[in-house]
Design an enzyme around this catalytic site. Structure first.
Site, PDB file in Angstrom:
ATOM      1  N   LYS A  80       0.722  -1.296   0.016  1.00 48.53           N
ATOM      2  CA  LYS A  80       0.141   0.252  -0.125  1.00 48.53           C
ATOM      3  C   LYS A  80       0.985   1.196  -0.198  1.00 48.53           C
ATOM      4  CE  LYS A  80      -2.948  -2.527   3.108  1.00 48.53           C
ATOM      5  NZ  LYS A  80      -3.319  -2.252   4.536  1.00 48.53           N
ATOM      6  N   ARG A 101      14.687  -9.814   4.714  1.00 47.44           N
ATOM      7  CA  ARG A 101      15.645  -9.972   3.637  1.00 47.44           C
ATOM      8  C   ARG A 101      14.783  -8.834   2.500  1.00 47.44           C
ATOM      9  NH1 ARG A 101      16.578 -15.376   0.095  1.00 47.44           N
ATOM     10  NH2 ARG A 101      18.456 -15.345   1.553  1.00 47.44           N
ATOM     11  N   HIS A 129      25.099 -10.798   2.435  1.00 44.07           N
ATOM     12  CA  HIS A 129      24.198 -12.034   3.017  1.00 44.07           C
ATOM     13  C   HIS A 129      25.154 -12.454   4.202  1.00 44.07           C
ATOM     14  CE1 HIS A 129      21.721 -15.301   3.659  1.00 44.07           C
ATOM     15  NE2 HIS A 129      21.392 -15.473   2.450  1.00 44.07           N
TER      16      HIS A 129
HETATM   17  N1   CP Z   1      21.511 -19.578   0.464  1.00 42.38           N
HETATM   18  C1   CP Z   1      20.240 -18.688   0.424  1.00 42.38           C
HETATM   19  O1   CP Z   1      20.283 -17.566   0.986  1.00 42.38           O
HETATM   20  O2   CP Z   1      19.289 -19.647   0.329  1.00 42.38           O
HETATM   21  P1   CP Z   1      17.778 -18.953   0.149  1.00 42.38           P
HETATM   22  O3   CP Z   1      17.450 -18.008  -0.886  1.00 42.38           O
HETATM   23  O4   CP Z   1      16.825 -19.962  -0.101  1.00 42.38           O
HETATM   24  O5   CP Z   1      17.380 -18.346   1.572  1.00 42.38           O
END
Ligand code: CP
Length: 302
Positions: A80, A101, A129
């Site tokens: 929204k 994420r 990450h």
């Molecule tokens: N390695 C990893 O980040 O896998 P996913 O995208 O499945 O979380």
């Protein structure tokens, strides 16, 4: 936990000791309730199997609870027009720790700055990450028995791969690690990582012959060509299928080496290779559970 650079060697080794202990936590044992009463929120704006499910399993195995939304970009109020900052400030009122994420590099830092509770970056677009890097370093230690004096090949989509960026960064904490970068021309490793390694006196080289590189490494870290990050389909076609780990590559790889992959894979490791004892990628994925249990314990200061 936003960038891999936040973890020095001592912090990683301490975390790995906690992760070792987490492998021994069994249902019903006193340790399995250590996070009882705590809530973790998982907000995933991009798809995930391993990161999301291992974080949620980690919280569950330690007795904590989860508040979550499926496909946050579609089903949360982001759809929204709510800003990331407003979402974060709302969620911190409900949960003790937030796992995010997002599809934009830098979004995890923005989110962490918006709240006063621990924020875990579960991948921010092509940025970082860090928890993957931690489980990758933990896996290297378990698989080859050391974190100094080894050679690693990073293979595949090195331009868009947040896992390889974070892993390269984390490995700068260790001694005498040599890097090979093996990537199609359109997705070569970016200069910031090369400059980081050079500035720390760490040896790296770009190579094109995967079999020759495989013969000289302790760790072969393969990655997927990330179709979803290409603006131009022709560039994806140029990169796709160029470097495949198959029986020929495994024949070149030393007996004591390991093949890793953050997963998911498409076709860059042939399925035939999975039964080779050096194929470590599903063990690596399971290590994600133990590392994330350890991180939740440490970040929640239990
Ligand atoms: N390695 C990893 O980040 O896998 P996913 O995208 O499945 O979380």
């Amino acid at each position: 936990c936003v960038e891999a650079e936040q973890f020095d060697r001592a912090m990683m080794e301490e975390l790995f000791d906690v992760a070792d202990a987490m492998e021994r936590v069994r249902p019903g044992a006193p340790e399995s309730t250590m996070l009882q009463g705590y809530l973790m929120s998982t907000l995933f704006y991009e798809p995930s199997t391993r990161t999301r499910l291992s974080f949620e399993a980690a919280m569950g195995r330690l007795g904590g609870g989860i508040v979550s939304t499926e496909s946050a970009g579609e089903y949360s109020s982001a759809a929204k027009g709510e800003t990331l900052e407003d979402t974060m400030r709302t969620v911190e009122g409900y949960a003790d720790i937030v796992v995010l994420r997002h599809f934009t590099a830098g979004s995890a830092r923005r989110a962490a700055n918006a709240i006063g509770k621990p924020l875990i970056n579960a991948g921010d677009g092509p940025g970082q990450h860090p928890t993957q890097a931690l489980l990758d370093v933990y896996t290297i230690r378990k698989e080859i028995g050391r974190l100094d004096d080894f050679k690693i090949a990073l293979v595949g989509d090195l331009a868009n791969g947040r896992t390889v960026r974070s892993l390269a960064s984390a490995l700068t904490q260790f001694n005498n690690v040599k890097f090979y970068f093996v990537a199609p021309d359109v997705v070569k490793m970016k200069d910031d990582i090369k400059d980081l390694l050079t500035s720390k006196g760490i040896e790296w080289e770009e190579a094109t012959d995967l079999a020759a590189v495989a013969a000289d490494v302790d760790v072969l870290y393969q990655t997927r060509i990330q179709k979803e990050r290409f603006a131009n389909p022709e560039d994806y076609a140029k990169a796709s299928g160029k470097y495949i780990v198959d029986r020929t590559i495994m024949d070149a790889l030393p007996k004591s080496s390991v093949v890793m992959h953050p997963l998911p894979r498409v076709d860059e490791i042939v399925v035939d290779v999975d039964d080779d004892p050096r194929a470590g990628y599903f063990r690596q994925a399971q290590n994600g559970l133990f590392i994330r249990m350890a991180l939740l314990k440490v970040l929640l200061r239990v």
